[in-house]
Design a protein around this motif. Structure first.
Motif, short mmCIF file in Angstrom:
data_model
loop_
_atom_site.label_atom_id
_atom_site.label_comp_id
_atom_site.label_asym_id
_atom_site.label_seq_id
_atom_site.Cartn_x
_atom_site.Cartn_y
_atom_site.Cartn_z
N LEU A 1 -38.68 -3.59 -24.67
CA LEU A 1 -39.88 -3.58 -23.82
C LEU A 1 -40.32 -5.16 -23.66
O LEU A 1 -40.30 -5.78 -22.59
CB LEU A 1 -40.80 -2.85 -24.10
N HIS A 2 -40.46 -5.72 -25.02
CA HIS A 2 -41.08 -7.18 -25.01
C HIS A 2 -40.15 -7.63 -26.18
O HIS A 2 -40.59 -7.89 -27.19
CB HIS A 2 -42.45 -7.07 -25.39
N ILE B 1 -42.95 4.80 -17.04
CA ILE B 1 -41.32 4.33 -16.48
C ILE B 1 -40.62 4.48 -17.44
O ILE B 1 -40.79 4.82 -18.65
CB ILE B 1 -41.69 2.86 -16.47
N THR B 2 -39.15 4.48 -16.90
CA THR B 2 -38.05 4.97 -17.93
C THR B 2 -37.70 3.70 -18.69
O THR B 2 -37.73 2.60 -18.03
CB THR B 2 -36.86 5.33 -17.25
N SER C 1 -42.79 -8.09 -18.56
CA SER C 1 -41.66 -7.18 -18.53
C SER C 1 -41.95 -6.62 -17.05
O SER C 1 -42.95 -6.54 -16.39
CB SER C 1 -41.77 -6.17 -19.47
N ALA D 1 -40.48 -3.30 -14.20
CA ALA D 1 -39.96 -2.03 -13.79
C ALA D 1 -39.87 -1.99 -12.20
O ALA D 1 -40.89 -2.56 -11.21
CB ALA D 1 -40.96 -0.65 -14.24
N THR E 1 -40.32 2.67 -10.99
CA THR E 1 -40.59 3.26 -12.31
C THR E 1 -39.36 3.13 -13.45
O THR E 1 -39.49 3.70 -14.22
CB THR E 1 -40.96 4.31 -12.22
N ASN E 2 -38.42 2.34 -12.98
CA ASN E 2 -37.34 2.34 -14.10
C ASN E 2 -37.29 0.58 -14.69
O ASN E 2 -37.37 -0.04 -14.00
CB ASN E 2 -36.05 2.32 -13.41
N PHE E 3 -37.60 0.60 -16.11
CA PHE E 3 -37.55 -0.93 -16.78
C PHE E 3 -36.34 -1.50 -16.32
O PHE E 3 -35.25 -1.05 -16.24
CB PHE E 3 -37.47 -0.38 -18.12
N ARG F 1 -34.44 -5.51 -15.82
CA ARG F 1 -34.78 -7.16 -16.18
C ARG F 1 -35.15 -7.82 -15.04
O ARG F 1 -34.97 -7.67 -13.83
CB ARG F 1 -33.19 -7.60 -16.47
#
Lengths: 368, 81
Positions: free
Chosen positions: A172-173, A234-235, B52, B54, B57-59, B61
């Protein structure tokens, strides 16, 4: 092997998904709660009530009056007491069958792996980035699931990291934020009930991991907004390029990050003194100025006699208040913030020395 | 094209908005959206390396492409406990 108490856990035993098997799994489980603050307080109470067999608790702080609006395991009579002693008393009253393992030490590079390895599930209730990264990395290296939670003002988040095939905090980070970017500790403020919600989510996830019930939060990040009363997810899949859990990980040993609430183990080696050395200076009349860089309310709660209060955020604008003819001993709660101020003052040519461990170490040494 | 940006925690405070619409040229990535956002809200700029994101709702890059009408969320790290 002991079996669960049929009366105490009657409402669990009625749940078809839970039943005697789930309760027995809880009884056999070992859960480590790191931090008995806003998140750890409700998590510890619920996990104890639920019948987790062994709870490990890590904290070395003392209860401050400003903790009480959210750290519900501690009460008014506990102000000034070690958080572990206070928490242990409440847990024993909720459920005397829980075996408690109290670790009254900072969670740091030297002990992180051994602590994490000794438990089935870790619950991250810490309040600063360096410790969060250390918890994450130790859990990934150990293969121990890390039930993560974090809060900011009116918003919170939770996830399960380091579960098999799942992501970790660094997915994530990847790296801690630059020093000072994110308000921390006493600087930001938080709605008291917020860590109650998130800590309880963490306890739920820990129980699910132990019993094998339901779908865990692994692979998702839960975002809670108390003001709008929304829960979003969130996925969050594992990142194959993650520096610690990725396919070609670059972080293979535990590293310490020096920031805010946790003194840097590398940067703080020099330019600092122990509470015993400061005590000797005070006894012998060695010339110095003691500078307390905590927030005003922290100083009001407890302070070292004679310390001059200039909160960290304003000290660099008030350099004219500091002497150049003697040492400035910089002090905060546990030595993290003061280490940053010490470094900044030395750059400005002051003979500044950080008080290692801050007022916490001063109190532990019996000087307060 | 327009994307719907959603902000969290400190970013929301600095932008004084939970969500806002940002216009970006096509093609665009999450990073393009972030930079357009920083033009509107310069106070967000220091968070560039810490956020970061999303997409829907999907993480994702920051190099991930975005499409017209996408929801792009930016999340700063949060450490309180």
């Amino acid at each position: 092997m002991p079996s669960p108490d049929a009366v105490r856990y009657a409402r669990h035993l009625l749940l078809p998904e839970f039943g005697r098997q789930g309760q027995q799994r809880l009884l056999n489980a070992r859960v480590l709660i790191i931090g008995l603050g806003g998140l750890g307080s409700p998590a510890a109470l619920y996990l104890a009530a639920a019948g987790v067999g062994t709870l490990g608790l890590v904290d070395f702080d003392v209860v401050d009056e400003s903790n009480l609006h959210r750290q519900i395991i501690h009460g008014t009579a506990d102000i000034g007491r070690a958080k572990l002693a206070s928490a242990a008393e409440k847990i024993r009253s909720v459920n005397p069958d829980v075996v408690l393992e109290l670790h009254e030490v900072p969670f740091g590079v030297p002990n992180a792996r051994a602590l994490v390895d000794a438990y089935d599930v870790v619950l991250d209730g810490t309040d600063n980035f360096p410790t969060r990264y250390l918890v994450n990395d130790a859990c990934v290296m150990s293969g121990t699931p890390n039930v993560y939670g974090s809060v900011f003002r009116f918003e919170g988040q939770a996830a399960v990291f380091a579960a098999p095939g799942g992501p970790c905090y660094r997915c994530l980070h990847p790296e801690p934020p630059p020093d000072g970017l994110i308000p921390n500790c006493a600087e930001a403020g938080v709605l008291g009930v917020l860590p109650g919600i998130i800590g309880t989510v963490q306890a739920t996830e820990a129980i699910k991991l132990v019993t094998g019930m339901g779908e865990s939060l692994a692979g998702r990040l839960l975002l809670y907004d108390a003001l709008r009363m929304t829960f979003r997810t969130i996925t969050l899949p594992r990142d194959p390029e993650c520096p610690v859990c990725g396919d070609a990980s670059t972080i293979r040993t535990l590293v310490a990050y020096g920031q805010t609430c946790q003194p840097s183990e590398t940067a703080a080696m020099k330019d600092e003194m122990t509470v015993d050395e400061l005590h000797q200076w005070r006894e012998s009349g060695h010339p110095h100025m003691l500078l307390d860089v905590r927030e005003r309310f922290e100083h009001a709660s407890a302070h070292i006699e004679g310390a001059v209060l200039i909160p960290m955020g304003t000290v660099m604008q008030q350099l004219e208040l500091l002497p150049r003819d003697r040492t400035v001993v910089v002090q905060c709660q546990s030595g993290g913030r003061s280490a940053r101020v010490t470094a900044a003052l030395r750059q400005k040519g002051f003979e500044a020395v950080n008080l290692a461990g801050g007022i916490h170490a001063w109190r532990m040494a019996g000087y307060l | 094209m327009h994307v719907n940006v959603r902000l969290f925690a400190r970013l929301r405070e600095l932008a004084e908005a939970e969500s806002l619409t940002v216009e970006v040229p096509t093609p665009a990535t999450a990073a393009t959206v972030w930079r357009a956002l920083c033009v509107t809200v310069p106070a967000l700029t220091p968070f560039e390396r810490a956020v970061s994101c999303a997409i829907n709702t999907n993480f994702s890059r920051m190099s991930q492409p975005v499409a017209d009408g996408d929801d792009v969320a930016f999340l700063p790290p949060v450490s309180g406990g």
